[in-house]
Scaffold this active site. Structure first.
Site, PDB file in Angstrom:
ATOM      1  N   TYR A 121      -0.529  11.177  -4.936  1.00 57.50           N
ATOM      2  CA  TYR A 121      -1.126   9.837  -5.036  1.00 57.50           C
ATOM      3  C   TYR A 121      -2.115   9.600  -3.900  1.00 57.50           C
ATOM      4  O   TYR A 121      -3.253   9.158  -4.125  1.00 57.50           O
ATOM      5  CB  TYR A 121      -0.026   8.777  -5.008  1.00 57.50           C
ATOM      6  CG  TYR A 121      -0.551   7.369  -4.820  1.00 57.50           C
ATOM      7  CD1 TYR A 121      -1.152   6.682  -5.871  1.00 57.50           C
ATOM      8  CD2 TYR A 121      -0.444   6.727  -3.583  1.00 57.50           C
ATOM      9  CE1 TYR A 121      -1.641   5.393  -5.700  1.00 57.50           C
ATOM     10  CE2 TYR A 121      -0.928   5.436  -3.404  1.00 57.50           C
ATOM     11  CZ  TYR A 121      -1.521   4.780  -4.464  1.00 57.50           C
ATOM     12  OH  TYR A 121      -2.003   3.509  -4.284  1.00 57.50           O
ATOM     13  N   ALA A 136      -7.273  -4.460 -15.882  1.00 55.78           N
ATOM     14  CA  ALA A 136      -7.142  -5.913 -15.732  1.00 55.78           C
ATOM     15  C   ALA A 136      -5.743  -6.436 -16.015  1.00 55.78           C
ATOM     16  O   ALA A 136      -5.419  -7.569 -15.650  1.00 55.78           O
ATOM     17  CB  ALA A 136      -8.146  -6.608 -16.646  1.00 55.78           C
ATOM     18  N   LYS A 170      -6.158   9.058  -4.334  1.00 59.19           N
ATOM     19  CA  LYS A 170      -6.871   7.862  -3.879  1.00 59.19           C
ATOM     20  C   LYS A 170      -7.974   8.228  -2.884  1.00 59.19           C
ATOM     21  O   LYS A 170      -9.071   7.651  -2.916  1.00 59.19           O
ATOM     22  CB  LYS A 170      -5.896   6.872  -3.234  1.00 59.19           C
ATOM     23  CG  LYS A 170      -4.853   6.303  -4.161  1.00 59.19           C
ATOM     24  CD  LYS A 170      -5.450   5.472  -5.283  1.00 59.19           C
ATOM     25  CE  LYS A 170      -5.892   4.102  -4.845  1.00 59.19           C
ATOM     26  NZ  LYS A 170      -6.275   3.221  -5.978  1.00 59.19           N
ATOM     27  N   VAL A 206     -10.219  -1.375 -10.591  1.00 63.75           N
ATOM     28  CA  VAL A 206      -8.842  -1.473 -10.109  1.00 63.75           C
ATOM     29  C   VAL A 206      -7.967  -0.387 -10.723  1.00 63.75           C
ATOM     30  O   VAL A 206      -6.992   0.043 -10.112  1.00 63.75           O
ATOM     31  CB  VAL A 206      -8.239  -2.861 -10.446  1.00 63.75           C
ATOM     32  CG1 VAL A 206      -6.904  -3.054  -9.738  1.00 63.75           C
ATOM     33  CG2 VAL A 206      -9.200  -3.984 -10.064  1.00 63.75           C
ATOM     34  N   GLY A 263      -4.946  -6.268 -10.771  1.00 64.45           N
ATOM     35  CA  GLY A 263      -6.056  -6.604 -11.662  1.00 64.45           C
ATOM     36  C   GLY A 263      -5.910  -7.965 -12.312  1.00 64.45           C
ATOM     37  O   GLY A 263      -6.884  -8.723 -12.427  1.00 64.45           O
ATOM     38  N   ILE A 311       1.963  -4.054  -1.635  1.00 61.26           N
ATOM     39  CA  ILE A 311       1.592  -5.368  -2.164  1.00 61.26           C
ATOM     40  C   ILE A 311       2.809  -6.007  -2.829  1.00 61.26           C
ATOM     41  O   ILE A 311       3.503  -5.372  -3.616  1.00 61.26           O
ATOM     42  CB  ILE A 311       0.463  -5.232  -3.198  1.00 61.26           C
ATOM     43  CG1 ILE A 311      -0.730  -4.487  -2.590  1.00 61.26           C
ATOM     44  CG2 ILE A 311       0.024  -6.601  -3.704  1.00 61.26           C
ATOM     45  CD1 ILE A 311      -1.775  -4.089  -3.606  1.00 61.26           C
TER      46      ILE A 311
END
Length: 300
Positions: free
Chosen positions: A156, A15, A160, A83, A20, A186
């Site tokens: 990575y 978070a 994922k 997340v 998050g 992002i």
């Protein structure tokens, strides 16, 4: 929307992270009660200082893979948003612990069933859709993992992919609804108290892209606030159960992507769609403010 969310409790792992924290912020603004997990006490203190909300409850869980690690945090949670994960930086010395990442999703899914949670939303990655032989990436395309590679980004992407594959397996066997949100790179402002907006690995890449976009091979971008909204849609829209939301709002054309599912969601939620120019402007303004105006401004 806020009326239906009153007193509904959601667990958010990771978070305090870039994504998050924005998910937590959006959930709180819509009236949800949020149980947030972080790995360290210092992260807990910053999260509490950032939001100062009595509907936010923070749990320090150093290791999500340990048995029954989530028992207290997940109790009473109708929905779970997993997340917790990081994009590796070029300076990262050690490789990615793929087995721990898989164990974490197993812990999350099993705990969700044990505590009667109704749905899990997993933050995945565009890389899980990256089938190099496919003419266009879509919900059905998958990256082929390579656990033997020593390249950090391959590790990575493999991690994922294997985590998401395992999540779908468990969703099927446990009869637990699952939706994944798979963003490209992002960008955008950070919201954690006293957090440097340049600390996000994605924002570092975004700044390099702003300085000379012609040299960037990054396939596309999406604003972190739009990503948070897509997670909210995944929680609230049960027609999204079993779907993989491929998320890119600024496709640079390097990799063809079918984002029609995302587009249909954003068409119903115009406030969630933040264009690339605003992403850049908001990030640069925040960096200037964070550095007391001493940073050289990059004009896009």
């Amino acid at each position: 929307m806020a009326g239906t969310s009153r007193n509904v409790r959601v667990l958010v792992t990771g978070a305090n992270g870039f994504v998050g924290s924005h998910i937590v912020s959006l959930l709180l603004s819509r009236g949800y009660v949020v149980n947030a997990t972080v790995r360290r006490q210092t992260a807990s203190e910053k999260l509490i200082a950032t939001f100062a909300c009595d509907r936010l409850h923070v749990f320090v869980i150093p290791d999500l893979t340990s048995e029954q690690a989530l028992d207290e945090a997940i109790r009473g949670c109708k929905y779970v948003v997993h997340v917790a994960s990081t994009v590796p930086s070029k300076e990262q010395a050690s490789g990615i612990d793929i087995d721990s990442a898989i164990s974490s999703i197993e812990s999350v899914m099993n705990s969700a069933v044990a505590h009667a949670s109704e749905k899990v939303v997993l933050t995945s990655s565009m890389s899980t859709h990256l089938d190099v032989k496919a003419p266009i990436l879509n919900e059905s395309t998958w990256y082929t993992p390579d656990r033997s590679s020593t390249k950090l980004m391959v590790q990575y992407m493999s991690s994922k992919t294997l985590v998401e594959r395992r999540a779908w397996e468990l969703s099927s066997t446990l009869k637990l609804p699952l939706t994944t949100v798979a963003p490209v790179y992002i960008g955008g402002p950070t919201i954690i108290h006293e957090q440097d907006p340049k600390s996000s690995v994605s924002n570092q890449d975004l700044l390099r892209c702003i300085e000379d976009e012609s040299r960037s091979r990054i396939p596309g971008w999406i604003d972190v606030r739009t990503v948070a909204h897509l997670h909210l849609h995944a929680i609230e829209d049960h027609s999204l159960n079993g779907r993989r939301i491929l998320a890119c709002t600024h496709n640079r054309g390097v990799v063809p992507m079918d984002c029609s599912l995302m587009n249909s969601l954003l068409a119903k939620d115009s406030a969630a769609l933040i264009d690339f120019d605003r992403t850049k402007r908001d990030l640069l303004e925040q960096i200037d403010a964070f550095n007391s105006g001493q940073t050289r401004r990059v004009v896009a």
